[in-house]
Design an enzyme around this catalytic site. Structure first.
Site, short mmCIF file in Angstrom:
data_model
loop_
_atom_site.label_atom_id
_atom_site.label_comp_id
_atom_site.label_asym_id
_atom_site.label_seq_id
_atom_site.Cartn_x
_atom_site.Cartn_y
_atom_site.Cartn_z
N ARG A 1 3.92 -29.76 -5.92
CA ARG A 1 3.93 -30.15 -7.61
C ARG A 1 2.40 -30.80 -8.06
O ARG A 1 2.25 -31.73 -9.08
CB ARG A 1 4.96 -31.34 -8.13
CG ARG A 1 6.20 -30.81 -8.08
CD ARG A 1 6.76 -30.28 -6.82
NE ARG A 1 8.25 -30.67 -6.85
CZ ARG A 1 9.02 -30.34 -5.63
NH1 ARG A 1 8.41 -30.13 -4.70
NH2 ARG A 1 10.27 -30.56 -5.76
N ASP B 1 0.71 -1.07 0.20
CA ASP B 1 -0.10 0.07 0.03
C ASP B 1 0.93 1.20 0.05
O ASP B 1 0.52 2.30 0.46
CB ASP B 1 -0.96 -0.02 1.13
CG ASP B 1 -1.60 -1.27 1.34
OD1 ASP B 1 -2.28 -1.51 0.30
OD2 ASP B 1 -1.82 -1.65 2.42
N THR C 1 3.29 -12.98 3.97
CA THR C 1 2.89 -13.48 2.93
C THR C 1 3.47 -14.96 2.43
O THR C 1 4.45 -15.13 3.21
CB THR C 1 2.78 -12.37 1.59
OG1 THR C 1 1.99 -12.97 0.52
CG2 THR C 1 4.14 -12.20 0.89
N HIS D 1 -3.65 -2.95 -6.43
CA HIS D 1 -3.33 -1.64 -6.57
C HIS D 1 -4.36 -0.56 -7.37
O HIS D 1 -5.28 -1.31 -7.83
CB HIS D 1 -2.38 -1.77 -7.89
CG HIS D 1 -0.91 -2.50 -7.66
ND1 HIS D 1 -0.09 -1.84 -6.81
CD2 HIS D 1 -0.64 -3.84 -7.67
CE1 HIS D 1 0.96 -2.68 -6.88
NE2 HIS D 1 0.54 -3.77 -7.15
#
Length: 338
Positions: free
Chosen positions: A141, A13, A194, A43
């Site tokens: 995977r 941000d 994250t 965004h």
């Protein structure tokens, strides 16, 4: 030929969308390639007074001459992507889009797992967009790739090849980072981070560009940092302080109120070192001092505004080359060539 990476210097941000849009207009890159985690980061781009909130399409889309790319390292939500392409139809986004055929695909099950996991949703403050669970499947995977999804087949291509060919032909390329360095899975305030790294080196890898091809790294900092969700925030101010300063913001993706703090020079220095930043962009200087609103020449900034910029340069050790003084692209001070 210049290859530039734009990276967030705080917890996201920071106003990267504005800075990226400005660079895309000013430097006219041939390709604007998006790195980062996936659609968990939003965004906001303002064009001619109209705001666009996007999560998949590169924020440089207003430059209608550039190809738009989403790298192999970026998780892609086909539903979100297709909605954004439709929303941005007047910018001819669909004709310019390249999604790497190796990108990981977020499915409904990933979003359900993200939202239902109490640790992620309540303790960590996940956005619930499915990125964490999708990255788990990628590590195992078992995750689908772009080439496995018919609905986006017309947009698929080899982003690494396209970007490297553009650089070899002498064209400018801009790589968009998402979120912020302090949310990095490796270098952030774990576990309040994250699901992958969010620094310049990783963004280059996301789009398939080697480190020796990178010329400039622009670290973007807001004059007052903000953070959505849980986790340490050393310079956080009270809600009352933030409101008295007129700083009230909400996240683009989650709609949650952002926590607000004072500029942290020590953290900024660490972030610039971690990313190998060659330049700093400061956004929202007009929020720090409203006398700076709309100013487009450095010499005309208020003394308070100039002092803020000078202090950042002295304490962080990297030159401030771009200063945003308002939401419009024209409300930008650019001293890169001075």
């Amino acid at each position: 030929m210049t290859c530039t990476i734009v990276v967030g210097g705080q917890w996201g941000d920071e106003g990267k969308g504005k800075i990226i849009s400005y660079l895309c207009k000013k430097d006219n890159p041939s390709i604007i390639a998006r790195g980062g985690v996936g659609p968990n980061a939003g965004h906001t781009v303002e064009v001619d007074g109209e705001k666009y909130g996007i999560r998949m399409v590169p924020t440089g889309f207003p430059n209608v001459n550039a190809k738009l790319a989403v790298g192999a390292g970026v998780l892609t939500d086909p539903e979100v992507l297709l909605k954004e392409i439709q929303m941005l139809e007047k910018f001819n986004v669909g004709e310019r889009m390249i999604i790497d055929f190796r990108c990981g695909i977020i499915e409904e099950i990933h979003k359900e797992l993200d939202k239902s996991n109490e640790h992620l949703s309540k303790e960590i403050g996940s956005t619930g967009t499915g990125c964490g669970p999708a990255n788990v499947d990628r590590a195992m995977r078992t995750l689908k790739q772009g080439k496995d999804v018919e609905s986006i087949s017309k947009y698929l291509g080899d982003v690494s090849e396209a970007v490297n060919e553009a650089l070899e032909a002498g064209y400018n390329v801009l790589i968009e980072g998402t979120q912020g360095s302090l949310l990095s899975l490796f270098y952030g305030s774990y576990p309040y981070v994250t699901s992958k790294d969010t620094n310049a080196a990783s963004f280059a890898a996301d789009v398939g560009v080697g480190p020796t091809k990178i010329d400039e790294v622009v670290a973007v900092f807001k004059s007052y940092p903000t953070r959505v969700g849980e986790g340490p925030f050393p310079t956080e101010m009270s809600v009352e302080e933030a409101e008295s300063l007129g700083v009230v913001e909400y996240g683009t993706v989650t709609g949650r109120r952002r926590r607000v703090g004072y500029f942290d020079h020590e953290l900024a220095k660490k972030v610039c070192r971690l990313n190998g930043a060659t330049q700093i962009a400061i956004t929202c200087l007009d929020k720090y001092d409203n006398e700076c609103y709309g100013i487009t020449e450095y010499e005309k900034l208020s003394e308070k505004g100039k002092a803020f910029i000078k202090e950042v340069e002295e304490k962080v050790g990297v030159k401030v080359t771009l200063i945003s003084t308002g939401p419009e692209l024209t409300q930008t001070i650019d001293v890169r060539n001075k």
